[in-house]
Design a protein around this motif. Structure first.
Motif, PDB file in Angstrom:
ATOM      1  N   ARG A 179      -4.925  -9.367   0.893  1.00  0.00           N
ATOM      2  CA  ARG A 179      -6.197  -8.704   1.151  1.00  0.00           C
ATOM      3  C   ARG A 179      -7.189  -9.636   1.838  1.00  0.00           C
ATOM      4  O   ARG A 179      -8.118  -9.212   2.492  1.00  0.00           O
ATOM      5  CB  ARG A 179      -6.803  -8.199  -0.171  1.00  0.00           C
ATOM      6  CG  ARG A 179      -6.070  -7.022  -0.762  1.00  0.00           C
ATOM      7  CD  ARG A 179      -6.280  -5.753   0.029  1.00  0.00           C
ATOM      8  NE  ARG A 179      -7.670  -5.322   0.051  1.00  0.00           N
ATOM      9  CZ  ARG A 179      -8.216  -4.554  -0.867  1.00  0.00           C
ATOM     10  NH1 ARG A 179      -7.526  -4.132  -1.877  1.00  0.00           N
ATOM     11  NH2 ARG A 179      -9.480  -4.194  -0.759  1.00  0.00           N
TER      12      ARG A 179
ATOM     13  N   ASN B 292      -7.146   5.443  -5.361  1.00  0.00           N
ATOM     14  CA  ASN B 292      -8.110   6.339  -4.722  1.00  0.00           C
ATOM     15  C   ASN B 292      -8.107   7.724  -5.340  1.00  0.00           C
ATOM     16  O   ASN B 292      -7.809   8.703  -4.667  1.00  0.00           O
ATOM     17  CB  ASN B 292      -7.802   6.425  -3.224  1.00  0.00           C
ATOM     18  CG  ASN B 292      -8.734   5.579  -2.416  1.00  0.00           C
ATOM     19  OD1 ASN B 292      -9.506   4.789  -2.947  1.00  0.00           O
ATOM     20  ND2 ASN B 292      -8.651   5.708  -1.103  1.00  0.00           N
TER      21      ASN B 292
ATOM     22  N   GLY C  18      -6.486  -5.883   7.971  1.00  0.00           N
ATOM     23  CA  GLY C  18      -6.040  -4.687   8.658  1.00  0.00           C
ATOM     24  C   GLY C  18      -4.682  -4.796   9.302  1.00  0.00           C
ATOM     25  O   GLY C  18      -4.142  -3.808   9.749  1.00  0.00           O
TER      26      GLY C  18
ATOM     27  N   TYR D  60       0.840  -1.203   0.000  1.00  0.00           N
ATOM     28  CA  TYR D  60       0.000   0.000   0.000  1.00  0.00           C
ATOM     29  C   TYR D  60       0.880   1.261   0.000  1.00  0.00           C
ATOM     30  O   TYR D  60       1.943   1.276   0.622  1.00  0.00           O
ATOM     31  CB  TYR D  60      -0.856   0.046   1.280  1.00  0.00           C
ATOM     32  CG  TYR D  60      -1.608  -1.224   1.612  1.00  0.00           C
ATOM     33  CD1 TYR D  60      -0.967  -2.315   2.196  1.00  0.00           C
ATOM     34  CD2 TYR D  60      -2.976  -1.319   1.374  1.00  0.00           C
ATOM     35  CE1 TYR D  60      -1.655  -3.474   2.506  1.00  0.00           C
ATOM     36  CE2 TYR D  60      -3.671  -2.476   1.693  1.00  0.00           C
ATOM     37  CZ  TYR D  60      -3.012  -3.544   2.256  1.00  0.00           C
ATOM     38  OH  TYR D  60      -3.694  -4.683   2.564  1.00  0.00           O
TER      39      TYR D  60
ATOM     40  N   GLN E 225      -1.612  -4.351   8.944  1.00  0.00           N
ATOM     41  CA  GLN E 225      -0.659  -3.780   8.011  1.00  0.00           C
ATOM     42  C   GLN E 225       0.596  -3.366   8.766  1.00  0.00           C
ATOM     43  O   GLN E 225       0.531  -2.858   9.882  1.00  0.00           O
ATOM     44  CB  GLN E 225      -1.266  -2.574   7.292  1.00  0.00           C
ATOM     45  CG  GLN E 225      -2.419  -2.976   6.395  1.00  0.00           C
ATOM     46  CD  GLN E 225      -3.037  -1.821   5.647  1.00  0.00           C
ATOM     47  OE1 GLN E 225      -2.436  -0.749   5.517  1.00  0.00           O
ATOM     48  NE2 GLN E 225      -4.231  -2.021   5.120  1.00  0.00           N
TER      49      GLN E 225
ATOM     50  N   LEU F  59       3.872   7.010   3.239  1.00  0.00           N
ATOM     51  CA  LEU F  59       4.076   5.769   3.972  1.00  0.00           C
ATOM     52  C   LEU F  59       3.739   4.577   3.100  1.00  0.00           C
ATOM     53  O   LEU F  59       2.728   4.571   2.397  1.00  0.00           O
ATOM     54  CB  LEU F  59       3.180   5.739   5.222  1.00  0.00           C
ATOM     55  CG  LEU F  59       3.529   6.728   6.328  1.00  0.00           C
ATOM     56  CD1 LEU F  59       2.365   6.864   7.289  1.00  0.00           C
ATOM     57  CD2 LEU F  59       4.768   6.266   7.073  1.00  0.00           C
TER      58      LEU F  59
ATOM     59  N   LEU G 128       4.290  13.237   4.228  1.00  0.00           N
ATOM     60  CA  LEU G 128       4.985  11.988   4.554  1.00  0.00           C
ATOM     61  C   LEU G 128       4.301  10.875   3.772  1.00  0.00           C
ATOM     62  O   LEU G 128       3.086  10.709   3.868  1.00  0.00           O
ATOM     63  CB  LEU G 128       4.916  11.710   6.057  1.00  0.00           C
ATOM     64  CG  LEU G 128       5.642  10.464   6.560  1.00  0.00           C
ATOM     65  CD1 LEU G 128       7.151  10.623   6.428  1.00  0.00           C
ATOM     66  CD2 LEU G 128       5.270  10.162   8.013  1.00  0.00           C
TER      67      LEU G 128
ATOM     68  N   LYS H  86      -2.734  18.175   8.054  1.00  0.00           N
ATOM     69  CA  LYS H  86      -4.085  18.535   8.433  1.00  0.00           C
ATOM     70  C   LYS H  86      -5.149  17.568   7.951  1.00  0.00           C
ATOM     71  O   LYS H  86      -6.337  17.864   8.034  1.00  0.00           O
ATOM     72  CB  LYS H  86      -4.413  19.937   7.931  1.00  0.00           C
ATOM     73  CG  LYS H  86      -3.528  21.006   8.531  1.00  0.00           C
ATOM     74  CD  LYS H  86      -4.017  22.399   8.141  1.00  0.00           C
ATOM     75  CE  LYS H  86      -3.015  23.467   8.487  1.00  0.00           C
ATOM     76  NZ  LYS H  86      -2.723  23.607   9.873  1.00  0.00           N
ATOM     77  N   LYS H  87      -4.760  16.409   7.465  1.00  0.00           N
ATOM     78  CA  LYS H  87      -5.740  15.446   6.954  1.00  0.00           C
ATOM     79  C   LYS H  87      -5.487  14.073   7.555  1.00  0.00           C
ATOM     80  O   LYS H  87      -4.358  13.745   7.902  1.00  0.00           O
ATOM     81  CB  LYS H  87      -5.620  15.323   5.434  1.00  0.00           C
ATOM     82  CG  LYS H  87      -6.091  16.527   4.654  1.00  0.00           C
ATOM     83  CD  LYS H  87      -6.056  16.178   3.179  1.00  0.00           C
ATOM     84  CE  LYS H  87      -6.515  17.322   2.335  1.00  0.00           C
ATOM     85  NZ  LYS H  87      -6.488  16.982   0.894  1.00  0.00           N
ATOM     86  N   PRO H  88      -6.535  13.267   7.620  1.00  0.00           N
ATOM     87  CA  PRO H  88      -6.308  11.883   8.037  1.00  0.00           C
ATOM     88  C   PRO H  88      -5.418  11.160   7.034  1.00  0.00           C
ATOM     89  O   PRO H  88      -5.276  11.602   5.899  1.00  0.00           O
ATOM     90  CB  PRO H  88      -7.708  11.267   8.038  1.00  0.00           C
ATOM     91  CG  PRO H  88      -8.649  12.415   8.036  1.00  0.00           C
ATOM     92  CD  PRO H  88      -7.950  13.534   7.357  1.00  0.00           C
ATOM     93  N   LEU H  89      -4.874  10.052   7.445  1.00  0.00           N
ATOM     94  CA  LEU H  89      -4.064   9.235   6.553  1.00  0.00           C
ATOM     95  C   LEU H  89      -4.885   8.856   5.320  1.00  0.00           C
ATOM     96  O   LEU H  89      -6.005   8.357   5.434  1.00  0.00           O
ATOM     97  CB  LEU H  89      -3.676   7.972   7.318  1.00  0.00           C
ATOM     98  CG  LEU H  89      -2.363   7.294   6.987  1.00  0.00           C
ATOM     99  CD1 LEU H  89      -1.198   8.224   7.224  1.00  0.00           C
ATOM    100  CD2 LEU H  89      -2.203   6.052   7.828  1.00  0.00           C
TER     101      LEU H  89
ATOM    102  N   GLU I 185      -6.581  -0.945  -6.194  1.00  0.00           N
ATOM    103  CA  GLU I 185      -7.241   0.277  -5.771  1.00  0.00           C
ATOM    104  C   GLU I 185      -6.396   1.486  -6.148  1.00  0.00           C
ATOM    105  O   GLU I 185      -5.186   1.484  -5.971  1.00  0.00           O
ATOM    106  CB  GLU I 185      -7.485   0.262  -4.259  1.00  0.00           C
ATOM    107  CG  GLU I 185      -8.325   1.414  -3.761  1.00  0.00           C
ATOM    108  CD  GLU I 185      -9.251   1.001  -2.638  1.00  0.00           C
ATOM    109  OE1 GLU I 185      -9.372  -0.197  -2.328  1.00  0.00           O
ATOM    110  OE2 GLU I 185      -9.881   1.897  -2.064  1.00  0.00           O
TER     111      GLU I 185
ATOM    112  N   GLN J 136       0.395  11.031   4.246  1.00  0.00           N
ATOM    113  CA  GLN J 136       0.069  11.605   5.550  1.00  0.00           C
ATOM    114  C   GLN J 136       0.431  13.085   5.528  1.00  0.00           C
ATOM    115  O   GLN J 136       1.595  13.462   5.495  1.00  0.00           O
ATOM    116  CB  GLN J 136       0.830  10.888   6.672  1.00  0.00           C
ATOM    117  CG  GLN J 136       0.407  11.344   8.061  1.00  0.00           C
ATOM    118  CD  GLN J 136       1.109  10.589   9.177  1.00  0.00           C
ATOM    119  OE1 GLN J 136       2.182  10.036   8.990  1.00  0.00           O
ATOM    120  NE2 GLN J 136       0.500  10.565  10.342  1.00  0.00           N
TER     121      GLN J 136
ATOM    122  N   TYR K  41       0.347   5.247   1.257  1.00  0.00           N
ATOM    123  CA  TYR K  41      -0.482   6.205   1.965  1.00  0.00           C
ATOM    124  C   TYR K  41       0.200   7.573   1.920  1.00  0.00           C
ATOM    125  O   TYR K  41       1.421   7.678   1.906  1.00  0.00           O
ATOM    126  CB  TYR K  41      -0.625   5.841   3.451  1.00  0.00           C
ATOM    127  CG  TYR K  41      -1.495   4.664   3.760  1.00  0.00           C
ATOM    128  CD1 TYR K  41      -0.963   3.373   3.814  1.00  0.00           C
ATOM    129  CD2 TYR K  41      -2.839   4.825   4.044  1.00  0.00           C
ATOM    130  CE1 TYR K  41      -1.752   2.286   4.122  1.00  0.00           C
ATOM    131  CE2 TYR K  41      -3.640   3.743   4.371  1.00  0.00           C
ATOM    132  CZ  TYR K  41      -3.091   2.488   4.403  1.00  0.00           C
ATOM    133  OH  TYR K  41      -3.879   1.415   4.719  1.00  0.00           O
TER     134      TYR K  41
END
Lengths: 114, 115
Positions: free
Chosen positions: B97, B58, B102, B33, B104, B90, B88, B40-43, B56, B37, B35
């Motif tokens: 999957r 997004n 989860g 995956y 991870q 990640l 950042l 000011k936002k969620p991961l 996926e 980060q 990500y």
């Protein structure tokens, strides 16, 4: 879509208990997680709970799940300065197109004072 | 040490540069995956690969281009980035999957600054 909310900051004194709260919206969540992120590091899985449980204890960590209210909490007993970090709540579900996908909260910055 | 490494740890690049981020996992996992980060936002989940196949995306802008040559390596190719892409980045991996959902394992991240 799914949403996970956490308070942004928590400050406690060393030796006290810390309680970090999280709410989520996805009623089909299968697993709920707590991750910890220390400065300059990635996320580390602390603990997780399956949605058919309401409590899980692991040494100083206690996870409480209220599925009806979609509320998750992490209690850290005897908090130490080394527990200072960002704590992320996350949820996933085992069905549909979101299978295996984690949705994270914004993270709670825990500061532990000596 | 989680078994997931990322290089470089820090990267500063101009908006016209092309660079790549690398992730390697030594855990025998099959899903990887990317990500993002931000402060000011969620991961934010960007891309997912399962058994080297992208499963996926997004709605990530095309200036980010992932590549997964095998189950152990994941790249994120960057070109013509914007200052708001500073974050950042990640990398994470999991058994697959369909495995323990989860669980991870995250790398330490690459701190990217776009000037």
């Amino acid at each position: 879509g799914e949403d996970v909310e956490q308070s942004l900051f928590l400050s406690v004194r060393e030796g006290d208990s810390s309680v970090i709260n999280c709410t989520y919206t996805d009623s089909s969540s299968t697993y709920l997680y707590w991750y910890k992120q220390e400065p300059g590091a990635g996320l580390q899985l602390l603990t997780y709970i399956f949605s058919n449980m309401d409590m899980k204890q692991d040494q100083r960590l206690t996870v409480l799940l209220n599925k009806k209210d979609k509320h998750l909490s992490l209690r850290i007993a005897d908090t130490q300065t080394g527990d200072s970090a960002i704590y992320f709540c996350a949820e996933s579900n085992a069905g549909g197109t979101s299978y295996g996908k984690l949705t994270f909260g914004q993270g709670t910055i825990l500061t532990v004072h000596p | 040490e989680t078994g997931v490494t990322q290089t470089p740890r820090h990267l500063v690049m101009g908006m016209t540069n092309k660079k790549s981020l690398k992730c390697e996992q030594h855990l025998g996992h099959n899903a990887m995956y990317w990500y993002k980060q931000s402060a000011k936002k969620p991961l934010e989940l960007m891309f997912v690969y399962n058994f080297k196949e992208q499963t996926e995306n997004n709605s990530v802008p095309s200036r980010f281009s992932p590549e997964c040559p095998n189950s152990s390596h994941l790249f994120l190719h960057l070109h013509t980035l914007q200052p708001e892409d500073s974050a950042l980045y990640l990398c994470a991996s999991s058994q697959d999957r369909a495995g323990r959902v989860g669980r991870q394992y995250f790398g330490p991240g690459t701190r990217l600054t776009v000037t």
